[in-house]
Design an enzyme around this catalytic site. Structure first.
Site: not given
Length: 516
Positions: A133, A138, A152, A287
């Site tokens: 992202a 990840v 992560k 989010d």
């Protein structure tokens, strides 16, 4: 005056847009108008290959411009009802398919953070990222205990890139407030400040892990939402290790249908989870785009990525609840009065006029399922109404509004027949009963009883002090009054003496003149 660093970033943004074939946008900007003819001198303009479709070009532009722009694309991707299909299909890829960075760099960051080799921390580690992202990527791994986890890892230098774009947003906000009348009403600089806070918070993975732990406690034992467990012994500011979940991405409708998902329940639970987080817990996932939400069929949500969370002040929380409930009850008069009382619109506004404007916007959308509501048109008309009445934007609510739009977008995809109002209304009514009803008042009194009981032995002393202070005050007041009476009597005596002296002097002068 724009700082040189910010100006260079602005020029770079326009260059990237041109590189990806968005010439029609770049050449219309004020910055390039005086030199737009120079584009024809660029070899790239004449040698570029056949263009991809506009959706691909927009996605690649956002990816190259960095995290802030990717997040903007992610937010848009949840609103397919507002976008052409080709653009929406490409922006969805920004949710978890941003180009990854080198896995060797990721492993270096992990080893530096944990101060141990990868092999010592994990029994297995997959070099190929599971997802990537705007801020992090990840990797899957297995602990020596046999537990499956995901690791992560923050992107290198991501903080510098984000801060650069935030600085640019501040400059643009200042320019807007100087030259655009509505910018002050929209409080552009304060909105940027709120955005900066939430975005920079996302860069501390210890903070994100804490957010996940709190949400997990809030929904412990829930049938509607599951939050994976954090492995604190392997979590640092730049890496976070948490339980691996297995679910179907909420945006993969075909896979959900094949697995027998209960779309009606999922749609309703999405709304209920949102209102539970906002009003019961006052702590919400900020989010909630489809890349962060999965489904365990038939009807349970699994959530990840807790870098952005929000909460409200108690006054904002109660005010929003009252507004929502008034909307659901179509009590537009109450809505208008609350906006005036809160100062969101000028106190000189006529309540009945604002009430009429709100009614004309909201009434047409009631008793309709999501598939029959044009939220794009609704938002446009609400913005027009806000502008007409000089309504001030509340920066602290921007994240909440974004989250609500995400939730509505998910609901539209999962169960277009969902009645958003009827799903939310019972929750808010129950919330008001629990917080403001008679039982709530009794509960609040009982909660405060230990504090009152603890201070009870001090009550006689405090009462004596209060009475003593009052007596002293009365004594001082009596003494003060007596002094005032004495002074007044003295003034009167002096006044009478002065008059007698004047009369006597006049008599003496008259006799002197008479006997001359």
């Amino acid at each position: 005056m724009i700082r040189p660093k910010v100006l260079m970033r602005l020029i770079h943004i326009n260059w990237v847009m041109m590189f990806h074939g968005l010439d029609e946008i770049v050449l219309k900007t004020h910055l390039f108008r005086p030199v737009r003819f120079l584009v024809y001198l660029s070899p790239h303009y004449w040698l570029k290959k056949e263009k991809d479709n506009r959706g691909v070009r927009i996605r690649r532009t956002l990816e190259d411009l960095g995290p802030i722009f990717v997040k903007f694309g992610q937010a848009l991707s949840t609103r397919r009802d507002l976008l052409p299909e080709d653009i929406a299909d490409e922006l969805v890829k920004l949710q978890d398919k941003v180009p990854p960075f080198d896995s060797e760099i990721a492993k270096q960051i992990i080893e530096q953070s944990l101060a141990m080799p990868i092999s010592e921390a994990f029994a297995e580690f997959d070099d190929i990222p599971l997802a990537s992202a705007s801020v992090a990527q990840v990797h899957t791994a297995v602990l020596h205990s046999g537990e499956e986890v995901v690791v992560k890892v923050l992107r290198p230098d991501v903080e510098e890139r984000i801060q650069s774009d935030v600085d640019l947003m501040y400059e643009l906000a200042k320019i807007a407030e100087r030259f655009w009348r509505d910018a002050k009403r929209l409080r552009a600089a304060e909105v940027v400040a709120e955005f900066e806070k939430t975005t920079l918070d996302e860069l501390d993975l210890i903070r994100e892990a804490s957010n996940a732990a709190k949400l997990r406690r809030n929904f412990k034992g829930s049938d509607a939402l599951y939050i994976p467990e954090i492995h604190w012994e392997y979590t640092r500011s730049k890496i976070m290790v948490q339980e691996r979940i297995h679910g179907i991405p909420v945006g993969d409708i075909k896979a959900l249908k094949a697995a027998g998902a209960d779309f009606k329940t999922l749609g309703e639970r999405g709304v209920q989870i949102f209102f539970t987080q906002v009003f019961r817990d006052n702590f919400f996932h900020g989010d909630m785009h489809p890349g962060n939400i999965f489904v365990e069929t038939p009807d349970k949500y699994l959530a990840v990525d807790f870098g952005i969370v929000g909460s409200l002040s108690l006054s904002d929380q109660r005010y929003l609840a009252e507004n929502f409930l008034a909307f659901f009850n179509r009590d537009y008069q109450r809505v208008a009065k609350m906006h005036i009382e809160s100062g969101w619109i000028p106190a000189t506004t006529r309540a009945e006029e604002f009430e009429s404007a709100i009614r004309s916007v909201c009434e047409p959308i009631f008793e309709k399922p999501l598939k029959d509501i044009s939220f794009g048109l609704l938002l446009l008309r609400l913005f027009q109404t806000a502008r007409r009445f000089d309504m001030v934007v509340q920066p602290q609510l921007v994240l909440l509004q974004k989250t609500l739009l995400n939730i509505e977008g998910l609901g539209r995809d999962l169960y277009p027949e969902l009645d958003l109002w009827q799903t939310a209304k019972p929750f808010l009514e129950d919330w008001f009963k629990e917080r403001l009803g008679p039982k709530a008042k009794i509960k609040q009194a009982l909660e405060k009883f230990p504090e009152v009981a603890e201070n009870f032995p001090e009550v006689p002393k405090l009462l004596f002090q209060a009475l003593d202070s009052a007596a002293n005050a009365n004594s001082q007041l009596t003494k003060h009054n007596q002094e005032m009476v004495r002074l007044r009597n003295q003034l009167e005596d002096n006044h009478n003496t002065t008059i007698l002296t004047i009369i006597a002097s006049a008599v003496v002068i008259s006799l002197t003149l008479l006997f001359q």
